[in-house]
Scaffold this motif. Sequence first.
Motif, PDB file in Angstrom:
ATOM      1  N   UNK A   1       0.814  -1.226   0.000  1.00 56.13           N
ATOM      2  CA  UNK A   1       0.000   0.000   0.000  1.00 56.13           C
ATOM      3  C   UNK A   1       0.844   1.271   0.000  1.00 56.13           C
ATOM      4  N   UNK A   2       2.047   1.212   0.608  1.00 56.26           N
ATOM      5  CA  UNK A   2       2.883   2.415   0.655  1.00 56.26           C
ATOM      6  C   UNK A   2       3.685   2.612  -0.627  1.00 56.26           C
ATOM      7  N   UNK A   3       3.651   1.629  -1.549  1.00 58.93           N
ATOM      8  CA  UNK A   3       4.448   1.736  -2.769  1.00 58.93           C
ATOM      9  C   UNK A   3       3.952   2.861  -3.664  1.00 58.93           C
ATOM     10  N   UNK A   4       2.659   3.124  -3.620  1.00 62.28           N
ATOM     11  CA  UNK A   4       2.066   4.148  -4.476  1.00 62.28           C
ATOM     12  C   UNK A   4       0.791   4.660  -3.820  1.00 62.28           C
ATOM     13  N   UNK A   5       0.498   5.959  -3.947  1.00 67.95           N
ATOM     14  CA  UNK A   5      -0.764   6.480  -3.409  1.00 67.95           C
ATOM     15  C   UNK A   5      -1.978   5.758  -3.985  1.00 67.95           C
ATOM     16  N   UNK A   6      -1.879   5.309  -5.243  1.00 69.62           N
ATOM     17  CA  UNK A   6      -3.017   4.617  -5.860  1.00 69.62           C
ATOM     18  C   UNK A   6      -3.346   3.334  -5.094  1.00 69.62           C
ATOM     19  N   UNK A   7      -2.302   2.615  -4.665  1.00 66.54           N
ATOM     20  CA  UNK A   7      -2.537   1.389  -3.905  1.00 66.54           C
ATOM     21  C   UNK A   7      -3.039   1.691  -2.491  1.00 66.54           C
ATOM     22  N   UNK A   8      -2.534   2.756  -1.919  1.00 65.40           N
ATOM     23  CA  UNK A   8      -3.008   3.146  -0.586  1.00 65.40           C
ATOM     24  C   UNK A   8      -4.485   3.490  -0.617  1.00 65.40           C
ATOM     25  N   UNK A   9      -4.918   4.152  -1.699  1.00 62.87           N
ATOM     26  CA  UNK A   9      -6.316   4.567  -1.817  1.00 62.87           C
ATOM     27  C   UNK A   9      -7.236   3.355  -1.904  1.00 62.87           C
TER      28      UNK A   9
END
Length: 498
Positions: free
Chosen positions: A447-455
């Motif tokens: 999730x921290x790899x990209x904001x898109x994944x965190x969202x």
Amino acid sequence: MSKYRLFKNKWVYGILAIVLALISYYLVPGEEYAQAPIMAAIVTTMAVFWIFEVVPIAITSLFPIFLFPLFGILDTKTTALFFGKEIIFLFLGGLMLAQGIQNSNLHKRIALHIVKIIGSKPANLVLGFMLATAGLSMWISNTASVMVMMPIGLSIIEEIKDAKGNKEFLSKFAVALMLGIAYSADIGGMATLIGTPPNLVFMEMYHELFPNLPAIGFSQWMMMGLPISIVFLFTGWLLMTKVIFRMPKSKVFKNQHVIKDLIKELGKLRRDELASGLIFLLAALLWITGSDITLSSDFTIHGWRSSLGLNMVSDASIAVATSLLLFMIPSKDRPKEMLLTWSKVRELPWGILLLFGGGFAIAGGFNSSGLSTIIGNIIANIGIESPIIIVIIVCFVLTFLTEITSNTATTNLILPILAKASAVLGMDPRILMIPATLSASCAFMMPIASPTQAIVFGSGHVKIKQMIRAGVLFNFLGIIVVTGMFYLLAKFVFGIDF
């Protein structure tokens, strides 16, 4: 069964984190950078805690606040600033805009019309959302693209739930759809220079370090980036729907009149739907038209920021300003209330904001501790002569390094090292720098790899283990696609001869 029960106890993973942290500490050399081994140990601990959820993920994200000052990596004030980064407010504003659409029920209307057009086969729905998200992220930020598409995707999931779909299928479909939206935003961003920050970092650094080499224009980048994005998108879709989450061929809504009936039940477009939709459209329009688009050295389409002298107004400012309108416009459906109320905003996944901050803090710690330089030097000192093998290694390292650091920060740190390495190896710097830049957008595991994944992780439909399982395969697919396509296109687009 008892041996498996042991691994359900979270203290086991806590001990595992300590053991792996100690191993990391002793593996990283600390002669030149004393804090680098400590930083490696902290990152390892946090990674294990995140993966196995030893404590809530948002709480793990707060570790840098006390660990960085404790071990002299960064002081508390500097570390805390990472939790107030601009993108966190872009995320918050976007979440409120999405909540406004959901509050008015507009998301359901949009979702039903999408299903009507695309058809209701699960794999087709995932492809439709991936294509739409990738198309958006070519021109607006990856984060904003996910903000636009995720509420619509969530409403599709709700419609299937209302139609009393199979629970096991619904769970698989929800994960595939959410991850498809997140991953396609990063994939689409690779296609254009403005699609994602690493591309702009590369352009700025390449022209600064090599002013005598041929400039790379918007259209030239797109001639390379767009084919890579298209191949990656379709192979990724096949991987997602045929291998990782096998989607059935049957339609989600078996009765062809179900969708038409549901649309008819919604009635005419209501004022609340129109108002929330127009506010969201205003935000999207401002995001799309804000930045300059340089199509060639002689032709630039100026955005409203440069035209009006409002360069200090960022995407985050737009997200917050437009979302505030939802609290100021009265609702017609709910008298004495506004389009959005604080009681609804309190339901938002606030913990994800801490997750963002934790990721940014790790990136800052990597930089200040010297751990990034150590990793970069390892890349520069690879004793291999074959350019294609070096490109594969660079793609592999950048892909997995970006899992725990900001992709923008990673490209900023690694590209100068690769530029020097290319000079030492006697090769065109673009051979290393371009694949590295593209690979910085190919981290899909955490999730921290990209904001898109965190969202999408904040949607509640994706578990961290599911993201890791799908992400590992997408990471390797990214390495293959970026390396292979760059090798095929480099001579045609850039005149690079391997």
